[in-house]
Scaffold this motif. Sequence first.
Motif, PDB file in Angstrom:
ATOM      1  N   VAL A   1       0.827  -1.200   0.000  1.00 26.59           N
ATOM      2  CA  VAL A   1       0.000   0.000   0.000  1.00 26.59           C
ATOM      3  C   VAL A   1       0.862   1.251   0.000  1.00 26.59           C
ATOM      4  O   VAL A   1       0.611   2.211  -0.727  1.00 26.59           O
ATOM      5  N   ASP A   2       1.901   1.245   0.820  1.00 25.53           N
ATOM      6  CA  ASP A   2       2.818   2.387   0.923  1.00 25.53           C
ATOM      7  C   ASP A   2       4.238   1.838   1.047  1.00 25.53           C
ATOM      8  O   ASP A   2       4.717   1.584   2.147  1.00 25.53           O
ATOM      9  N   PRO A   3       4.937   1.622  -0.077  1.00 26.74           N
ATOM     10  CA  PRO A   3       6.262   0.985  -0.046  1.00 26.74           C
ATOM     11  C   PRO A   3       7.258   1.687   0.872  1.00 26.74           C
ATOM     12  O   PRO A   3       7.988   1.026   1.618  1.00 26.74           O
ATOM     13  N   ARG A   4       7.297   3.020   0.832  1.00 28.06           N
ATOM     14  CA  ARG A   4       8.272   3.745   1.651  1.00 28.06           C
ATOM     15  C   ARG A   4       7.978   3.543   3.135  1.00 28.06           C
ATOM     16  O   ARG A   4       8.892   3.293   3.936  1.00 28.06           O
ATOM     17  N   ARG A   5       6.726   3.629   3.499  1.00 30.02           N
ATOM     18  CA  ARG A   5       6.366   3.443   4.902  1.00 30.02           C
ATOM     19  C   ARG A   5       6.616   2.000   5.340  1.00 30.02           C
ATOM     20  O   ARG A   5       7.042   1.749   6.472  1.00 30.02           O
ATOM     21  N   SER A   6       6.370   1.046   4.453  1.00 25.17           N
ATOM     22  CA  SER A   6       6.602  -0.360   4.781  1.00 25.17           C
ATOM     23  C   SER A   6       8.071  -0.622   5.068  1.00 25.17           C
ATOM     24  O   SER A   6       8.421  -1.301   6.037  1.00 25.17           O
TER      25      SER A   6
END
Length: 263
Positions: free
Chosen positions: A104-109
């Motif tokens: 959903v949110d690669p950077r946050r993951s």
Amino acid sequence: MTPTSAFWALASTAASSVPEPSADASGGLCAIHQPNLFPRLSTLAKLFSADLWIVLDDVQFARRDYQHRARLAALDDPSRQQWLTLPTHLPHGRPTLISQARLVDPRRSRRTVQLLVRQYYGRSPYWGAVSEVLDALNESDRVADLARTSTIALLSALGWSGKVRDSSEIPTRQGRSERLADLAAATGSTHYLCGTGGLRYLDGGPFEARGIPVLPFHIPVDNPLWRWARRSSSLWALSKIGPDALANQLAAQREAHHPGAHA
């Protein structure tokens, strides 16, 4: 390897014929397993024992499986565990394949992975080895890529020199065991290494027809390190005893399971 409801419903580009080995067939002992995020020690040990890991990336994504999550065990008390789960988008709903699932949110993951893994294992004297595994993660938004990379990074940190192929690149027939046998045959594998879960549903007939013996894989039952092998991420074992000792443990399992070791 955990079967899913749509695992065996996939149409094949070669459903009516038996695939022949490809020109770049790898040979040796193969293991077939879905891409798992920082896989459990039991899974890592099976892959380490093989010469080839066929990444089963074209089967249905399962939210309760390990493609997008890993169970972290506390360094000093492995009975205390927490899920590391990466929010995942399934563009085709429930039938979405693993290869189609997206973060959903690669950077946050990736930030979540860094922070939570450091929280659990940052005090380990072997944090440097764990940190190198984290640094190897790619920036793809595909769940399969992240899980695949995390597994390869762990295997590489422990000295594994095998090869990796994706099942989505290999045409096979339909059918549960037929498909696995075709994957093994198409890669020139001489033996198939199967975990205890897979043995419960595997039909050995298609493998016998291709002349590929099925070898069962079992983990030790009398070693404290392996007590948590089926429940927690192998990051715990790496942090607990370090890459050298863990590599020795996995090498012993390879010695016990690999047919070449007894030739």
